[in-house]
Design a protein around this motif. Structure first.
Motif, mmCIF file in Angstrom:
data_model
loop_
_atom_site.group_PDB
_atom_site.id
_atom_site.type_symbol
_atom_site.label_atom_id
_atom_site.label_comp_id
_atom_site.label_asym_id
_atom_site.label_seq_id
_atom_site.Cartn_x
_atom_site.Cartn_y
_atom_site.Cartn_z
ATOM 1 N N VAL A 214 85.327 57.310 85.272
ATOM 2 C CA VAL A 214 84.838 58.225 84.825
ATOM 3 C C VAL A 214 85.723 59.061 84.105
ATOM 4 C CG1 VAL A 214 83.700 60.483 85.337
ATOM 5 C CG2 VAL A 214 83.138 58.250 86.483
ATOM 6 N N ARG A 239 76.931 61.400 80.654
ATOM 7 C CA ARG A 239 77.608 61.511 81.732
ATOM 8 C C ARG A 239 77.024 60.869 83.037
ATOM 9 N NH1 ARG A 239 81.611 65.752 82.494
ATOM 10 N NH2 ARG A 239 81.967 66.621 80.617
ATOM 11 N N MET A 242 77.806 57.181 82.542
ATOM 12 C CA MET A 242 79.299 57.037 82.778
ATOM 13 C C MET A 242 79.567 56.780 84.544
ATOM 14 S SD MET A 242 81.317 59.356 80.227
ATOM 15 C CE MET A 242 81.238 59.240 78.424
ATOM 16 N N ALA A 243 78.992 57.788 85.216
ATOM 17 C CA ALA A 243 78.837 57.761 86.508
ATOM 18 C C ALA A 243 78.576 56.339 87.190
ATOM 19 C CB ALA A 243 78.326 58.964 87.353
#
Length: 346
Positions: A214, A239, A242-243
């Motif tokens: 990340v 985000r 991405m996680a």
């Protein structure tokens, strides 16, 4: 009647022409629409000038060995995401919309052979003014440009099946909450198993720390880590995605399994342990897991840190890895990378 040409009259005439030119530009009478195209002589002159400029600056600025044939997968993945829409590809026609530009982007599957290797490198790295051809998004990554140059060089002789094999990793996986195209942007280079498709320049993601993955993605998006390939691949990744991606690759069998099943920290060239690496780069640490990583990738990362002109040792907080990398003798980098990658092997 004889008109005498004096310096004063010549200056007045030039100033008058300049004023007329500015008035013409101010009037808006000149068409700058893409649909109007260029006069033939204008088109010839611009291309003639561009070719002369590329030839000269390629000779001055491009390396004599601009091709890297060992990283075609990452180059092909970037080409598919960033270049294919304008330039087409084997078995893929250029976008009709982008072909209405003035000038239209050339179909590289047909025209790449018109350029020398050094000229291709220079164009890919620096782009071309007054066209849609941009400069490489990461100015400090000539290694990526070398790989792309080698890929473009092969395009005229590449079949549609070969192009598909380079840009697709096989049967794609599924990740709930993540669009298939977003996942494909990762697996097309890193593989559906996260092991980098046997390419030395693509790191193993499988089993890597999720927190590190990340952080790396965020650094690429922000520009803190430099890579035109990764910045393009992550340009539309949020985000939350991405996680999810980090958790997905971290859970795969890979680096973590290798690191936890090995007992020794690896030895340097004198047979001594490598605490400077093993103390930080282990399972559960904030730094990435290195045991089982590809030696070629590790060596390339060390060289990039050494070449970073923006690194200042007095910066707070300090860039620890850059400081360490710049203290490693150049002729020991490959050996160190192999040792660290094999660390823990019995």
């Amino acid at each position: 009647m004889i008109l005498r040409i004096s310096l004063k009259r010549a200056i007045v005439a030039l100033l008058g022409l300049g004023v007329l030119g500015m008035l013409f530009a101010w009037s808006g009478a000149m068409k700058i629409s893409a649909s109007s195209g260029h006069w033939r002589i204008t088109d010839w002159f611009l291309h003639w000038t561009m070719r002369n400029s590329v030839r000269t600056y390629a000779w001055l600025d491009a390396p004599p060995d601009p091709l890297d044939d060992e990283g075609l997968v990452s180059a092909a993945g970037h080409f598919r995401q960033a270049c294919q829409v304008c330039h087409g590809a084997p078995g893929v026609r250029p976008s009709p919309v982008m072909q209405q530009a003035t000038p239209p982007a050339p179909d590289l599957a047909r025209t790449a052979g018109e350029w020398r290797d050094r000229e291709l490198f220079w164009i890919i790295r620096h782009g071309v003014k007054f066209t849609g051809m941009p400069a490489w998004a990461a100015a400090d990554r000539p290694d990526e440009v070398r790989r792309m140059t080698a890929f473009v060089r092969r395009l005229p002789h590449m079949t549609a099946a070969q192009y598909q094999a380079l840009t697709q990793a096989g049967e794609e996986g599924r990740l709930p909450g993540v669009a298939p195209a977003t996942l494909s942007a990762c697996t097309s280079c890193h593989g559906v198993d996260g092991r980098g498709r046997e390419q030395s320049d693509i790191p193993v993601l499988a089993g890597q720390s999720a927190a590190y993955l990340v952080a790396s993605m965020r650094q690429y998006v922000s520009g803190k880590r430099s890579s035109a390939v990764m910045q393009t691949a992550l340009a539309t990744t949020g985000r939350e995605d991405m996680a999810r991606l980090a958790t997905y690759f971290s859970a795969m069998p890979g680096l973590a399994n290798i690191a936890t099943t090995r007992s020794s920290p690896g030895l340097d060239r004198f047979g001594q342990p490598l605490p400077a690496c093993s103390n930080c780069h282990a399972v559960g640490k904030a730094a990435p897991i290195l045991a089982g990583q590809k030696p070629g990738y590790l060596a390339a990362r060390l060289r990039l840190w050494q070449q970073d002109d923006n690194v200042i040792d007095a910066r707070l907080p300090p860039d620890t890895m850059a400081m360490i990398a710049r203290r490693i003798p150049v002729d020991q980098i490959d050996e160190l990378a192999r040792t660290v990658a094999q660390s823990g092997s019995d």
